[in-house]
Design a protein around this motif. Structure first.
Motif, PDB file in Angstrom:
ATOM      1  N   UNK A 119      -2.465   3.744 -13.890  1.00 44.72           N
ATOM      2  CA  UNK A 119      -3.117   3.063 -12.918  1.00 44.72           C
ATOM      3  C   UNK A 119      -3.325   1.492 -12.910  1.00 44.72           C
ATOM      4  N   UNK A 120      -2.501   1.297 -13.756  1.00 47.03           N
ATOM      5  CA  UNK A 120      -1.687  -0.130 -13.943  1.00 47.03           C
ATOM      6  C   UNK A 120      -0.664  -0.062 -13.086  1.00 47.03           C
ATOM      7  N   UNK A 121       0.397   0.674 -13.260  1.00 48.80           N
ATOM      8  CA  UNK A 121       1.558   0.528 -12.821  1.00 48.80           C
ATOM      9  C   UNK A 121       1.493   1.001 -11.235  1.00 48.80           C
ATOM     10  N   UNK A 122       0.983   1.811 -10.971  1.00 52.30           N
ATOM     11  CA  UNK A 122       0.249   2.066  -9.555  1.00 52.30           C
ATOM     12  C   UNK A 122      -0.083  -0.063  -9.002  1.00 52.30           C
ATOM     13  N   UNK A 123      -0.951  -0.588  -9.722  1.00 51.50           N
ATOM     14  CA  UNK A 123      -1.432  -1.686  -8.811  1.00 51.50           C
ATOM     15  C   UNK A 123      -0.152  -3.064  -9.195  1.00 51.50           C
ATOM     16  N   UNK A 124       0.304  -2.885 -10.188  1.00 41.75           N
ATOM     17  CA  UNK A 124       1.583  -3.634 -10.402  1.00 41.75           C
ATOM     18  C   UNK A 124       2.613  -3.028  -9.712  1.00 41.75           C
ATOM     19  N   UNK A 125       2.973  -2.114  -9.289  1.00 41.83           N
ATOM     20  CA  UNK A 125       4.207  -1.614  -7.952  1.00 41.83           C
ATOM     21  C   UNK A 125       3.526  -2.764  -6.453  1.00 41.83           C
ATOM     22  N   UNK A 126       2.397  -2.294  -6.585  1.00 33.64           N
ATOM     23  CA  UNK A 126       1.415  -2.901  -4.931  1.00 33.64           C
ATOM     24  C   UNK A 126       1.360  -4.230  -4.709  1.00 33.64           C
ATOM     25  N   UNK A 127       1.326  -4.548  -6.133  1.00 37.30           N
ATOM     26  CA  UNK A 127       1.235  -6.409  -6.266  1.00 37.30           C
ATOM     27  C   UNK A 127       2.788  -7.274  -6.315  1.00 37.30           C
ATOM     28  N   UNK A 186       1.299  -0.576  -0.101  1.00 36.40           N
ATOM     29  CA  UNK A 186       0.267  -0.182   0.204  1.00 36.40           C
ATOM     30  C   UNK A 186       0.991   1.421  -0.019  1.00 36.40           C
ATOM     31  N   UNK A 187       1.972   1.026   0.833  1.00 36.36           N
ATOM     32  CA  UNK A 187       2.912   2.054   0.480  1.00 36.36           C
ATOM     33  C   UNK A 187       3.839   2.102  -0.496  1.00 36.36           C
ATOM     34  N   UNK A 188       4.254   1.731  -1.409  1.00 36.17           N
ATOM     35  CA  UNK A 188       4.672   1.814  -2.048  1.00 36.17           C
ATOM     36  C   UNK A 188       3.076   2.258  -3.591  1.00 36.17           C
ATOM     37  N   UNK A 189       2.361   1.749  -3.602  1.00 36.67           N
ATOM     38  CA  UNK A 189       1.638   2.401  -4.193  1.00 36.67           C
ATOM     39  C   UNK A 189       0.788   3.578  -3.960  1.00 36.67           C
ATOM     40  N   UNK A 190       0.930   3.772  -2.578  1.00 37.83           N
ATOM     41  CA  UNK A 190       0.615   4.801  -2.909  1.00 37.83           C
ATOM     42  C   UNK A 190       2.224   6.226  -3.181  1.00 37.83           C
ATOM     43  N   UNK A 225       3.711   5.449  -5.624  1.00 44.62           N
ATOM     44  CA  UNK A 225       3.062   5.635  -7.359  1.00 44.62           C
ATOM     45  C   UNK A 225       2.275   6.755  -7.535  1.00 44.62           C
ATOM     46  N   UNK A 226       1.573   6.755  -6.749  1.00 41.56           N
ATOM     47  CA  UNK A 226       0.232   8.025  -7.119  1.00 41.56           C
ATOM     48  C   UNK A 226       0.609   9.587  -7.071  1.00 41.56           C
ATOM     49  N   UNK A 227       1.523   9.365  -6.106  1.00 38.84           N
ATOM     50  CA  UNK A 227       2.208  10.750  -5.681  1.00 38.84           C
ATOM     51  C   UNK A 227       2.979  10.535  -6.796  1.00 38.84           C
ATOM     52  N   UNK A 228       3.482  10.057  -7.680  1.00 37.97           N
ATOM     53  CA  UNK A 228       4.573  10.477  -8.900  1.00 37.97           C
ATOM     54  C   UNK A 228       3.710  10.089 -10.029  1.00 37.97           C
TER      55      UNK A 228
END
Length: 102
Positions: free
Chosen positions: A83-91, A70-74, A76-79
Motif C-alpha cells: 500500500x505505501x508503495x502504491x501511494x508513493x507511486x501516485x505521489x 490515479x492510473x499509476x496507483x491502479x 501498482x495495485x494490479x502488480x
C-alpha cells in the motif's frame, strides 16, 4: 440561524438512520444478499469519492496530473505492490506530470 437548523436537522436525520438500522430484524441481516451488499457498499462509495475528487474541479470535469497519479496507483495495485508503495507511486507520478507542465 438557518445554519443551526440545518445542523439540527442533519443530527436528527443521522440519529433516525442509526435507529432504523438497529430496528432491522436479525433474520434480514443474515441473508446472503444483504451481507454481500454490506461488504461491497463501502468499496463502491470510496471508489465514487475517489473518482469525484480526482476528475472534478468545482462543477467541471478536469483531467490533469491527478488522473495520471490515479492510473499509476491502479497499475501498482494490479502488480500487487504494498500500500505505501502504491501511494508513493501516485505521489511521484502526479508530481512528475505537474513538473512537466501537465
Amino acid at each position: 440561524m438557518s445554519a443551526w437548523i440545518a445542523i439540527a436537522a442533519t443530527a436528527v436525520g443521522c440519529y433516525l438512520a442509526k435507529l432504523l438500522g438497529l430496528l432491522v430484524p436479525a433474520h434480514i441481516l443474515q441473508r446472503p444478499l444483504v451481507q454481500r451488499l454490506a461488504a461491497m457498499l463501502p468499496v463502491a462509495l470510496l471508489a465514487a469519492l475517489t473518482a469525484q475528487q480526482t476528475f472534478s474541479q468545482g462543477h467541471h470535469l478536469a483531467v490533469d496530473a491527478r488522473g495520471a497519479g490515479l492510473a499509476a496507483a491502479a497499475l501498482a495495485l494490479l502488480l500487487r505492490a504494498p500500500f505505501l508503495l502504491v501511494v508513493a507511486t501516485a505521489v511521484v507520478v502526479t508530481a512528475a506530470v505537474r513538473a512537466l507542465g501537465g
